[in-house]
Design an enzyme around this catalytic site. Structure first.
Site, short mmCIF file in Angstrom:
data_model
loop_
_atom_site.label_atom_id
_atom_site.label_comp_id
_atom_site.label_asym_id
_atom_site.label_seq_id
_atom_site.Cartn_x
_atom_site.Cartn_y
_atom_site.Cartn_z
N GLU A 10 -7.13 0.84 -4.72
CA GLU A 10 -7.14 0.77 -3.26
C GLU A 10 -8.47 0.28 -2.68
OE1 GLU A 10 -5.82 4.62 -2.08
OE2 GLU A 10 -3.76 4.27 -2.75
N ASP B 156 0.87 -1.17 0.00
CA ASP B 156 0.00 0.00 0.00
C ASP B 156 0.91 1.22 0.00
OD1 ASP B 156 -1.75 2.08 0.46
OD2 ASP B 156 -2.24 1.50 2.53
N LYS C 90 2.96 11.75 -3.24
CA LYS C 90 2.09 10.89 -4.04
C LYS C 90 1.13 11.74 -4.86
CE LYS C 90 -1.40 7.23 -3.53
NZ LYS C 90 -2.04 6.29 -2.58
N ASP D 297 -13.21 5.06 1.15
CA ASP D 297 -11.76 5.08 1.39
C ASP D 297 -11.25 6.52 1.38
OD1 ASP D 297 -9.05 4.76 1.51
OD2 ASP D 297 -8.87 3.48 -0.26
#
Length: 567
Positions: free
Chosen positions: A145, A6, A68, A168
């Site tokens: 994800e 992850d 990211k 999420d």
């Protein structure tokens, strides 16, 4: 050996499928979450993880976090005078996770399943794959994800389930997926999201909320980069404090003065109302695309550390008229699901009956021209061929024709996105095919798109009249540098002086102590300074037993000063 990773905005984790179960792998500090942070010391040494994160407020010009969010962009990140891309910084995090896994498992780790936000576009996915390659990993698959979280949940329950929704909200991105499990098949029905919404944005809201309360001598400008990072760190602590209390302190030390304000949960909720409102649209889009009504959902599953916030949980409860399910640790679910997918890739016997389907996150199509009622031509109009949330693998064909008399060739630009004008979407490639000279509209061109779970897109053009055909293959690494360029970039990263794993705990303790030194005043600051001097003296003796005892003692004292360290 293949692992699941992850790669998060705030924290990252690595997990393994072994002995019929997914398990998280601890890093060199014994933690299962590694901060997605990279820092460079004055002598050029690279720090990754906790040691890097603790330098964010003390050395902001030499530290990078939340990179990211820059994946797939051409925006460089500077650590001092050294330039990095977001994928190179991500590669350093991945390489650290790879080293941790190899040390824990006692064997080389060669391959990985790496998770990405469901709403990452083609460029962002390619950048993530390249980051894995730069870290020395063979990327077996990029896994969405929320799909990974659903996979972990499905394995955990091992039973058929009516459609459920995975909500999420991580440190930097927000994703929603609607999933169904039946007969050993985990099927994603729809996905939507917002790549610019996460816990980091709530930290920014907290900073602005407190700044509004600071007047006169306590007023703090954000023009100073060091002050900005100190405030963001304080905001993170306050936001986490509000998870368990109605009031939490916001405190920091700046230029020898301690500044403290109490923040009420209701004030924070009011300030963050705009962010909470942004959570609604991706949910509605996923519901519309799947054709599923709220009452048809069996449950709502929370994933991502930011879902721990009470204001988020209350918003979800109001949105769906029920309490969400947080039975799986929201910080661990994605990595656990990636490990399940790694087990599937390794063909583990315990997973033989598990199959996974996914959806196309963005619409794929070509640029076309349209004529209005007055016969005027409008170019650059997007024509969808495979629409978003189509279950993949999928193959669709669309028929086009020429627009001018005796047109010699037809050009097709291949795009990904939802905007009507192609220049607002992501261009994936270009393809052309010659056509016989005929009057406008009389030559037919069949354009077929075929898209699979690995991200490979095949575009086939066929002229039925002549049998002529052309093909374009667009895959995750289609526009990546060649093997020689990748190897050269890996050598550059490998040449960086990365802090040894065995010294990582010492570096993390020193970085934490230095951060605490700046956070406190008076006798406590003096005490921390003496601890740092004493610890540095022990390090110079190079006795592993003495170093461990001194490190444990300084960590115990720092815990007593500021509470347990959080990740």
């Amino acid at each position: 050996m293949i692992v699941g990773i992850d790669l998060g905005t705030t924290n990252s984790a690595v997990a393994i499928w072994r002995d019929g179960a997914a398990s998280l792998i601890p890093n060199s500090l014994g933690d299962v979450l590694t901060p997605s942070a990279v820092s460079m010391t004055e002598d050029g040494t690279i720090l990754v993880g906790v040691a890097a994160r603790d330098r964010q407020s003390t050395h902001p010009a030499l530290t990078a976090t939340a990179f990211k969010r820059l994946m797939g962009a051409q925006k460089p990140v500077m650590l001092g005078r050294t330039r990095f891309s977001a994928e190179e910084l991500s590669a350093l995090v991945l390489r650290s996770l790879k080293a941790d896994a190899e040390a824990y498992l006692g064997e080389p780790v060669e391959s990985a399943v790496i998770t990405v936000p469901a709403y990452f576009n083609d460029r962002q996915r390619k950048a993530t794959r390249r980051a894995g390659e730069l870290a020395g990993l063979r990327v077996e698959r990029l896994l969405n994800e929320p799909t990974a979280a659903a996979l972990a949940h499905g394995i955990h329950q091992r039973e058929d389930k009516e459609p459920f929704l995975v909500f999420d909200l991580g440190g930097g991105t927000f994703d929603v997926s609607i999933v169904e499990i039946f007969d050993g098949i985990i099927e994603v029905r729809a996905s939507a999201g917002d790549n610019r919404l996460g816990g980091e944005d709530f930290n920014d809201v907290m900073v602005e909320l407190v700044r509004g309360q600071l007047k006169g001598v306590d007023a703090l400008p954000l023009s100073n980069s060091e002050l900005r990072e100190i405030m963001r760190a304080a905001a993170e602590r306050t936001r986490r404090g509000l998870t368990e209390a109605d009031t939490a302190p916001f405190s920091l030390v700046w230029k020898g003065r301690e500044i403290r304000r109490d923040v009420r949960a209701d004030a924070f909720a009011e300030a963050a109302a705009g962010l909470i409102a942004r959570l609604r649209e991706p949910v509605l889009r996923s519901m519309r695309d799947s054709g599923i009504r709220t009452e048809q959902l069996s449950e709502v599953i929370l994933v991502g550390g930011a879902t721990r916030m009470p204001i988020v949980r209350r918003a979800v409860t109001r949105m769906f008229g029920r309490f969400p399910n947080a039975s799986i640790d929201p910080d661990h679910a994605v990595a656990m699901g990636a490990a399940v997918q790694a087990g599937l890739k390794a063909r583990d016997s315990a997973l033989e009956e598990i199959r996974l389907t996914d959806v196309c996150p963005f619409t794929l199509g070509v640029d076309t021209v349209e004529f209005d009622r007055l016969g005027r031509m409008h170019s650059g109009v997007f024509c969808p061929i495979i629409e978003r949330n189509t279950v993949i693998p999928a193959s669709r064909v669309h028929v086009f024709s020429t627009v001018r008399d005796n047109q010699p060739v037809v050009e097709f630009g291949v795009y990904q996105g939802e905007a009507r004008q192609v220049d607002a979407n992501v261009k994936l490639g270009q393809l052309s095919i010659p056509v016989p000279p005929r009057p406008a509209g009389t030559v037919r061109i069949d354009c077929r798109f075929s898209y699979d779970v690995s991200g490979l897109l095949e575009v086939d053009l066929t002229i039925p009249e002549t049998g002529a055909s052309k093909q374009l293959v667009i895959c995750d690494d289609a526009d990546a540098p060649d093997d020689a360029a990748i190897a050269a970039r890996r050598e550059v990263l490998a040449a960086l002086k990365v802090h040894p794993r065995e010294d990582a705990a010492n570096a993390a303790t020193l970085a934490r102590a230095e951060r605490c030194y700046e956070a406190f005043l008076g006798e406590r600051r003096d005490h921390i300074g003496q601890m740092i001097i004493g610890f540095e003296g022990v390090l110079q003796k190079q006795d592993p037993k003495q170093i461990k005892e001194a490190r444990d003692e300084i960590e115990r004292q720092l815990d007593a000063l500021e509470g347990e360290r959080f990740l």
